[in-house]
Design an enzyme around this catalytic site. Structure first.
Site, PDB file in Angstrom:
ATOM      1  CB  THR A  15      64.122 105.023 -31.998  1.00  0.00           C
ATOM      2  OG1 THR A  15      64.092 105.052 -33.420  1.00  0.00           O
ATOM      3  CG2 THR A  15      64.061 106.432 -31.451  1.00  0.00           C
ATOM      4  CG  ASP A  16      63.584  99.956 -29.459  1.00  0.00           C
ATOM      5  OD1 ASP A  16      62.527 100.571 -29.740  1.00  0.00           O
ATOM      6  OD2 ASP A  16      63.831  99.517 -28.324  1.00  0.00           O
ATOM      7  CD  GLN A  17      60.480  95.316 -34.791  1.00  0.00           C
ATOM      8  OE1 GLN A  17      61.450  94.669 -34.422  1.00  0.00           O
ATOM      9  NE2 GLN A  17      59.484  94.786 -35.465  1.00  0.00           N
TER      10      GLN A  17
END
Length: 141
Positions: A15-17
């Site tokens: 996942t990203d930010q």
């Protein structure tokens, strides 16, 4: 047309930010689906490579429709979309556990000789693959 179905749980590192799966991970998941399909069809990338043949990606097209998130269980459906004896186009449908389509797309591949990276005819050099891919490709309407 045979479809391979692969389930994976989204890991935190994917996942990203924003808390959603980073777009690059879908390409990795397509590769996972593709190798599972090839195995389900009775073949092995490992064996093909040990025989001196590689299958590089020549194109990829993914359409992002809905975000997958950490902890989701996603399903990757993979099939042979098109095949012409030289090129293989695999189709992908990635859905979450609620059946919502997250990504759809295709990847295009050719086979090449390992030592020269020159394209080869699958029909001629991998006749067993050719027979199965002819049978399993999606029928065009």
């Amino acid at each position: 047309m045979k479809k391979s179905v692969t389930e994976i749980e989204v890991r935190y590192k994917e996942t990203d930010q924003m808390g959603v799966v980073h777009h690059s991970n879908y390409i990795v998941w397509c590769e996972l689906g593709r190798t599972h399909l090839i195995k389900a069809l009775g073949f092995s990338y490992v064996q093909m490579e040990s025989d001196g043949i590689l299958s590089p990606v020549t194109g990829i097209n993914l359409v992002y429709k809905y975000p997958a998130k950490y902890g989701d269980t996603i399903t990757i459906e993979t099939w042979v979309e098109r095949y012409d004896g030289i090129r293989v186009v695999y189709g992908y449908n990635i859905m979450n556990a609620d059946g919502v389509q997250c990504v759809s797309g295709t990847s295009e591949h050719v086979c090449v000789k390992k030592e020269s990276f020159r394209p080869i005819s699958i029909r001629k050099h991998l006749p067993e693959w050719h027979t199965v891919y002819e049978r399993e490709k999606r029928i065009e309407k």
